[in-house]
Write an enzyme that holds these catalytic residues in place. Structure first.
Site, short mmCIF file in Angstrom:
data_model
loop_
_atom_site.label_atom_id
_atom_site.label_comp_id
_atom_site.label_asym_id
_atom_site.label_seq_id
_atom_site.Cartn_x
_atom_site.Cartn_y
_atom_site.Cartn_z
N GLU A 182 12.01 -4.83 1.75
CA GLU A 182 11.97 -3.40 1.44
C GLU A 182 11.31 -2.62 2.58
O GLU A 182 11.85 -1.62 3.07
CB GLU A 182 11.20 -3.15 0.13
CG GLU A 182 11.99 -3.60 -1.10
CD GLU A 182 11.27 -3.29 -2.43
OE1 GLU A 182 11.81 -3.66 -3.46
OE2 GLU A 182 10.17 -2.69 -2.43
N ALA A 230 5.06 -5.55 -11.72
CA ALA A 230 4.34 -4.58 -12.54
C ALA A 230 4.78 -4.62 -14.00
O ALA A 230 3.95 -4.58 -14.91
CB ALA A 230 4.57 -3.18 -11.97
N HIS A 289 33.77 5.15 -18.08
CA HIS A 289 34.52 5.07 -16.82
C HIS A 289 34.44 6.40 -16.12
O HIS A 289 34.55 7.44 -16.77
CB HIS A 289 35.98 4.73 -17.12
CG HIS A 289 36.82 4.73 -15.88
ND1 HIS A 289 36.78 3.71 -14.97
CD2 HIS A 289 37.71 5.65 -15.40
CE1 HIS A 289 37.62 3.98 -13.98
NE2 HIS A 289 38.20 5.15 -14.21
N GLY A 300 -5.37 -8.19 -10.90
CA GLY A 300 -4.24 -8.12 -9.98
C GLY A 300 -4.29 -9.09 -8.82
O GLY A 300 -4.86 -10.17 -8.92
C1 LIG Z 1 4.44 -3.16 -1.32
C2 LIG Z 1 4.57 -3.61 -2.75
C3 LIG Z 1 5.67 -3.22 -3.48
C4 LIG Z 1 5.81 -3.62 -4.80
N1 LIG Z 1 6.91 -3.21 -5.49
C5 LIG Z 1 7.05 -3.58 -6.77
C6 LIG Z 1 8.17 -3.15 -7.52
O1 LIG Z 1 9.02 -2.41 -7.02
N2 LIG Z 1 8.27 -3.53 -8.80
C7 LIG Z 1 7.33 -4.34 -9.38
O2 LIG Z 1 7.48 -4.67 -10.56
N3 LIG Z 1 6.26 -4.78 -8.70
C8 LIG Z 1 6.09 -4.41 -7.41
N4 LIG Z 1 4.99 -4.81 -6.73
C9 LIG Z 1 4.02 -5.70 -7.40
C10 LIG Z 1 3.12 -4.89 -8.33
O3 LIG Z 1 2.43 -3.93 -7.57
C11 LIG Z 1 2.15 -5.82 -9.03
O4 LIG Z 1 2.86 -6.85 -9.66
C12 LIG Z 1 1.35 -5.07 -10.08
O5 LIG Z 1 0.61 -4.03 -9.51
C13 LIG Z 1 0.40 -6.02 -10.83
O6 LIG Z 1 -0.30 -5.31 -11.78
P1 LIG Z 1 -1.75 -5.77 -12.26
O7 LIG Z 1 -2.18 -4.76 -13.26
O8 LIG Z 1 -1.73 -7.18 -12.64
O9 LIG Z 1 -2.68 -5.67 -10.97
P2 LIG Z 1 -2.93 -4.52 -9.91
O10 LIG Z 1 -1.90 -3.49 -9.92
O11 LIG Z 1 -3.20 -5.23 -8.63
O12 LIG Z 1 -4.26 -3.82 -10.43
C14 LIG Z 1 -5.49 -4.47 -10.44
C15 LIG Z 1 -6.57 -3.46 -10.20
O13 LIG Z 1 -7.84 -4.07 -10.44
C16 LIG Z 1 -8.75 -3.70 -9.40
N5 LIG Z 1 -9.78 -4.73 -9.35
C17 LIG Z 1 -9.69 -6.01 -8.91
N6 LIG Z 1 -10.85 -6.67 -9.10
C18 LIG Z 1 -11.70 -5.78 -9.68
C19 LIG Z 1 -13.02 -5.86 -10.15
N7 LIG Z 1 -13.73 -6.98 -10.07
N8 LIG Z 1 -13.58 -4.76 -10.68
C20 LIG Z 1 -12.88 -3.59 -10.77
N9 LIG Z 1 -11.61 -3.47 -10.36
C21 LIG Z 1 -11.02 -4.55 -9.83
C22 LIG Z 1 -7.84 -3.64 -8.18
O14 LIG Z 1 -8.41 -2.92 -7.11
C23 LIG Z 1 -6.61 -2.95 -8.76
O15 LIG Z 1 -6.77 -1.56 -8.76
C24 LIG Z 1 4.80 -4.41 -5.41
C25 LIG Z 1 3.68 -4.80 -4.68
C26 LIG Z 1 3.56 -4.39 -3.36
C27 LIG Z 1 2.34 -4.80 -2.60
#
Ligand SMILES: Cc1cc2nc3c(=O)[nH]c(=O)nc-3n(C[C@H](O)[C@H](O)[C@H](O)COP(=O)(O)OP(=O)(O)OC[C@H]3O[C@@H](n4cnc5c(N)ncnc54)[C@H](O)[C@@H]3O)c2cc1C
Length: 467
Positions: A189, A318, A442, A146
């Site tokens: 937001e 996400a 509608h 992430g």
């Molecule tokens: C305030 C906010 C609002 C958002 N709203 C939306 C929305 O409405 N719709 C939308 O589509 N997206 C939204 N997003 C974006 C969305 O949260 C991300 O795009 C999404 O979470 C990415 O998913 P991911 O699985 O790639 O990573 P992440 O969700 O970031 O998950 C990665 C995980 O890996 C863990 N991690 C990292 N490195 C390590 C490691 N070395 N070992 C173990 N664990 C590790 C992290 O702690 C985390 O828990 C929002 C983001 C924020 C900050």
């Protein structure tokens, strides 16, 4: 009992990682998923999509109760805010959903490991947890670590007064004045949340427009609506520094006056989590943005190592992460899989919502592509009138020669739901004519999509063609 070797080890339990883990078990793989947090679900669930939408919903109710009910003939008395209850509701939603993922993992027999994961050599991952270290072997490793809030030069976060979205999701009191740096979706937001709850919100944006990357007309219209709601914007304002003294923050910019405020929210984008992952030990070099380069089927340059989600290129969303996860795992299992990056919708959950899929007019113009545009204004929608929400529009862009839909942009209530139909249409290669033939119930807001599709061919019934 956990084992020492798996078909797949996933590092990261967000919407990329946990979805990949479950899908892999469906395809018969033994899977372990490592996440450093006690709660699964990643940024999205813990400090992203879900808590922000919970606060958006609650703050909208508060705002409506104060200002929105009288035109409906509903008179309410003294409306008060219980911020603690609002935060508790948000935390309960997160807890419930995180528990749901735990349940899904148990059901799918995914081994869940809490700790930090790091590659030590191809096919080996070291897990550093609270109870020590373990080295695990895997045929395949999926990195889904992430992203985190991007820093801004000159602005030192203090984790309190000057913070990121994570802090802004948990302010213990409504800031008197909140300065939001960055007019992307996260800033807008969370700016909306605190503005509705009573903060005087000023959004500073270095560019000359809000919501870079989204349709310009929509962004301009949305800005006007947010201004009516009381949010101020300073565009072309490049923040040079932000400091705190005696509980007061000062934000200095070039191109705008220095602002004094009680809190600063830095929302200038997201940065991939690719440090301390042992990437160098397997020969992976992150690109200049810190993201992991991937090729076909999300393979990195290291054999057996894959990456999806926010830690690779593309929109930080996400559903994009989950989609990539599914495609990556299906491809690993030898199935046909692909992600169509032309049909990944983006939604801003402000009020009204803003939702987009496909190309913007600006992109089409830059590409020199000939297109036709059909616009329908919500003023002419019966459903929008009954909702009392007539601010907004639907714009459909279609290829001038083939009529294939190239982009759809919606500003209005429930735009995030409306964009689903447009996304499905584009996924199936629909033309504007196809969409115009769909019989919409509608009175619904979705009828506006049909009207905008008709407007592409200058045949809209309820509105003269705007252009
Ligand atoms: C305030 C906010 C609002 C958002 N709203 C939306 C929305 O409405 N719709 C939308 O589509 N997206 C939204 N997003 C974006 C969305 O949260 C991300 O795009 C999404 O979470 C990415 O998913 P991911 O699985 O790639 O990573 P992440 O969700 O970031 O998950 C990665 C995980 O890996 C863990 N991690 C990292 N490195 C390590 C490691 N070395 N070992 C173990 N664990 C590790 C992290 O702690 C985390 O828990 C929002 C983001 C924020 C900050």
């Amino acid at each position: 009992m956990t084992r020492d070797a798996y078909d797949l080890i996933v590092i990261g339990g967000g919407p990329g990682g946990y979805v990949a883990a479950i899908r892999a078990t469906q395809l018969g793989m033994s899977v372990a998923c490592i996440d450093e947090n006690a709660q699964l679900g990643g940024t999205c669930l813990r400090v992203g999509c879900i808590p922000s939408k919970a606060l958006l919903e609650s703050s909208r109710h508060y705002d409506q109760a104060r200002h929105g009910f009288a035109p409906h003939g509903v008179l309410v008395g003294d409306v008060r805010l219980d911020l603690i209850a609002m935060h508790q509701r948000k935390s309960q939603i997160v807890k419930k959903l995180a528990g749901g993922i735990d349940g899904l993992f148990k059901q799918a027999r995914v081994t869940r490991l809490q700790g930090r994961g790091r590659l030590t050599e191809p096919g080996r991952v070291l897990v550093v947890g609270l109870d020590g270290e373990r080295s695990l072997a895997a045929k395949h490793v999926l990195i889904a670590t992430g992203s985190r809030p991007a820093p801004l030069a000159g602005v030192a976060l203090d984790g309190d007064r000057i913070g990121t979205s994570t802090e802004a999701l948990a302010y213990s009191e409504v800031p008197k004045q909140l300065v939001v740096i960055g007019a992307g979706y996260i800033g807008l937001e969370l700016g909306s949340v605190w503005s509705r709850l009573g903060a005087k919100v000023t959004v500073l944006e270095a560019l000359d427009r809000i919501l870079p990357g989204m349709d310009l007309d929509l962004a301009r219209n949305a800005q006007q609506l947010f201004e009516k709601q009381g949010i101020s914007f300073q565009l072309g304002a490049r923040v040079e520094n932000a400091t705190v003294a005696k509980g007061k923050c000062m934000v200095r910019c070039s191109g705008a006056e220095t602002l004094a405020c009680s809190r600063v929210l830095v929302a200038v984008g997201r940065r991939a989590n690719t440090e301390d992952l042992g990437l160098e030990t397997v020969g992976i070099s992150p690109d200049e943005r810190g993201e992991i380069p991937v090729g076909d089927n999300f393979a990195t340059s290291a054999p057996g190592v894959y990456a999806v989600g926010d830690c690779i290129r593309g929109p930080k969303l996400a559903h994009k992460a989950s989609h990539e996860a599914l495609a990556c795992i299906d491809a690993l299992a030898g199935r046909h899989a692909q992600v169509n990056y032309d049909t990944i919708p983006g939604v801003v959950y402000t009020h009204p919502e803003i939702a987009s899929v496909g190309r913007t007019e600006q992109q089409l113009q830059e590409e020199g592509r000939e297109y036709r545009s059909g616009v329908f204004l919500l003023q002419a929608s019966g459903r929008a009138r009954t909702l009392g929400e007539t601010d907004g529009s639907v714009k459909i862009l279609a290829d001038a020669h083939t009529d294939r839909i190239l982009g759809v942009h919606v500003l209005g209530p429930h735009a995030g739901d409306m964009i689903a139909e447009a996304t499905a249409a584009m996924e199936f290669g629909a033309s504007a004519e196809d969409l115009a033939h769909v019989c919409h119930a509608h009175p619904t807001l979705a009828e506006s999509l049909g009207e905008a599709a008709l407007a592409v061919h200058r045949r809209a019934i309820h509105l003269p063609a705007v252009r």
